[in-house]
Design an enzyme around this catalytic site. Structure first.
Site, PDB file in Angstrom:
ATOM      1  N   CYS A 112      -4.544   9.826   2.266  1.00 48.36           N
ATOM      2  CA  CYS A 112      -3.853   8.636   2.775  1.00 48.36           C
ATOM      3  C   CYS A 112      -3.368   8.797   4.207  1.00 48.36           C
ATOM      4  CB  CYS A 112      -2.689   8.287   1.867  1.00 48.36           C
ATOM      5  SG  CYS A 112      -3.183   7.839   0.179  1.00 48.36           S
ATOM      6  N   HIS A 250       1.782   3.711   5.733  1.00 45.01           N
ATOM      7  CA  HIS A 250       0.786   3.729   4.669  1.00 45.01           C
ATOM      8  C   HIS A 250       1.368   2.998   3.466  1.00 45.01           C
ATOM      9  CE1 HIS A 250      -1.649   4.945   1.369  1.00 45.01           C
ATOM     10  NE2 HIS A 250      -0.727   5.750   0.879  1.00 45.01           N
ATOM     11  N   ASN A 280      -2.684   0.207  -2.949  1.00 41.48           N
ATOM     12  CA  ASN A 280      -2.805   1.398  -2.102  1.00 41.48           C
ATOM     13  C   ASN A 280      -4.280   1.678  -1.899  1.00 41.48           C
ATOM     14  OD1 ASN A 280      -3.022   4.056  -1.147  1.00 41.48           O
ATOM     15  ND2 ASN A 280      -1.266   4.781  -2.305  1.00 41.48           N
TER      16      ASN A 280
END
Length: 331
Positions: A112, A250, A280
């Site tokens: 990520c 993020h 996500n």
């Protein structure tokens, strides 16, 4: 004149298939209320069978190139954790599909945090004079790594891609990448990991080594490291928290984003978030959030932007820039 990497184009792409919380509730022991309270996600986009990370990357990249008004760049860098192959990297294939052969092309793997790491790599290539322009893509088909019976991970993650074009310019220009902060802690690798397994096994339904996540520990580490990374970044670029117009984190989950904002004393209204609609999306998370915010005119030329990410590895990082005056194509 101080040479810098300048953001000059932006684009994104999401798969057509949408999985709502209601759909998940029919398949798993969960509910819309449970999912929203723990993740903030309402819908996520999921790739169809046979659709690859490279396919997503090409679509997002084409939009970013159009936004920048160019058809060729000197380097193509793909941030991803779900490459189409274990070997070779996916970026050369993406570059070739975009009509660019002979260009520098490679993948960056930092989960990520991959897009943030990619920004630092591309900035270094440009400021060192190795290339004059670059295409940085964040793309993941992470839903293919998930246990179909795990409500926690299936509720959280989605697939997608985002891309930006950067060119050489001057540090005083809007769009300039101004400063970076990067870090890692391999002692905590087991908090977020996917054991080695082939895409073919997943497609045949033979996968058993699915993505694993220690949610509580990840929450704590994400808040600590994103907060501290942003604080170090602000010190290096000479900004106060009050100078930051927008924090673009993020999209880990809404509770993490709120906690980071609280620790930094940043009003949540200044936090760019689209997790409710896309989930996500791992390395695609930040460029997707940037593109959606730009389309909605949330980001204005000259705005002070701080990007921050956290992911498996453990890895984390932050970037400061002034937002450029660019045209972003609507999806």
């Amino acid at each position: 004149m101080t040479r810098a990497a300048i953001l000059s184009g932006l684009g994104s792409y999401l798969p057509e298939q949408i999985v709502t919380n209601a759909i998940l509730a029919e398949e798993l022991d969960t509910s819309d209320a449970w999912i929203v309270s723990r993740t903030g996600v309402q819908t996520r986009h999921v790739v169809g069978k046979g659709f690859t990370t490279g396919d997503l990357a090409v679509e997002a990249a084409a939009r970013a190139l159009s936004s920048a008004g160019v058809t060729h760049v000197d380097a193509v860098v793909l941030a991803t954790t779900t490459s189409d192959f274990s070997c070779p990297a996916t970026a050369p294939l993406v570059a070739a599909r975009l009509g660019m052969t002979g260009t520098v092309a490679f993948d960056v793997s930092a989960a990520c945090s991959g897009f943030v790491y990619g920004l630092a790599v591309v900035s270094a290539l440009i400021t060192a004079g190795i290339v004059e322009s670059a295409l940085l893509i964040g793309a993941d088909t992470f839903t293919q790594t998930l246990d179909p019976h795990d409500r926690t991970t299936r509720a959280l993650f989605g697939d997608g891609a985002g891309a930006i074009v950067l060119r050489a310019g001057d540090l005083t220009e809007d769009g300039a990448l101004l400063a970076f902060d990067l870090g890692s802690d391999g002692n905590q690798t087991d908090l977020l990991m996917t054991p080695a397994i082939s895409r073919a096994e997943r497609e045949r339904g033979q996968a058993s080594n699915y993505f694993q996540m220690n949610g509580k520990a990840v929450f704590n580490q994400a808040v600590i490291h994103m907060t501290e990374s942003v604080q170090r970044l602000l010190g290096s670029v000479g900004w106060l928290v009050a100078d930051v117009d927008h924090l673009v984190p993020h999209q880990a989950n809404t509770r993490i984003l709120a906690a980071v904002a609280d620790q930094l004393d940043v009003a949540f209204s200044r936090v760019v978030t689209n997790i409710a609609n896309v989930g996500n999306t791992v390395a695609a998370s930040i460029p997707l959030a940037l593109d959606h915010a730009a389309q909605q005119r949330v980001l204005q030329a000259g705005d002070h932007i701080v990007i921050t990410g956290f992911g498996a590895g453990l890895t984390w990082g932050s970037v400061a820039l002034r937002w450029p005056n660019i045209t972003v194509p609507s999806n």
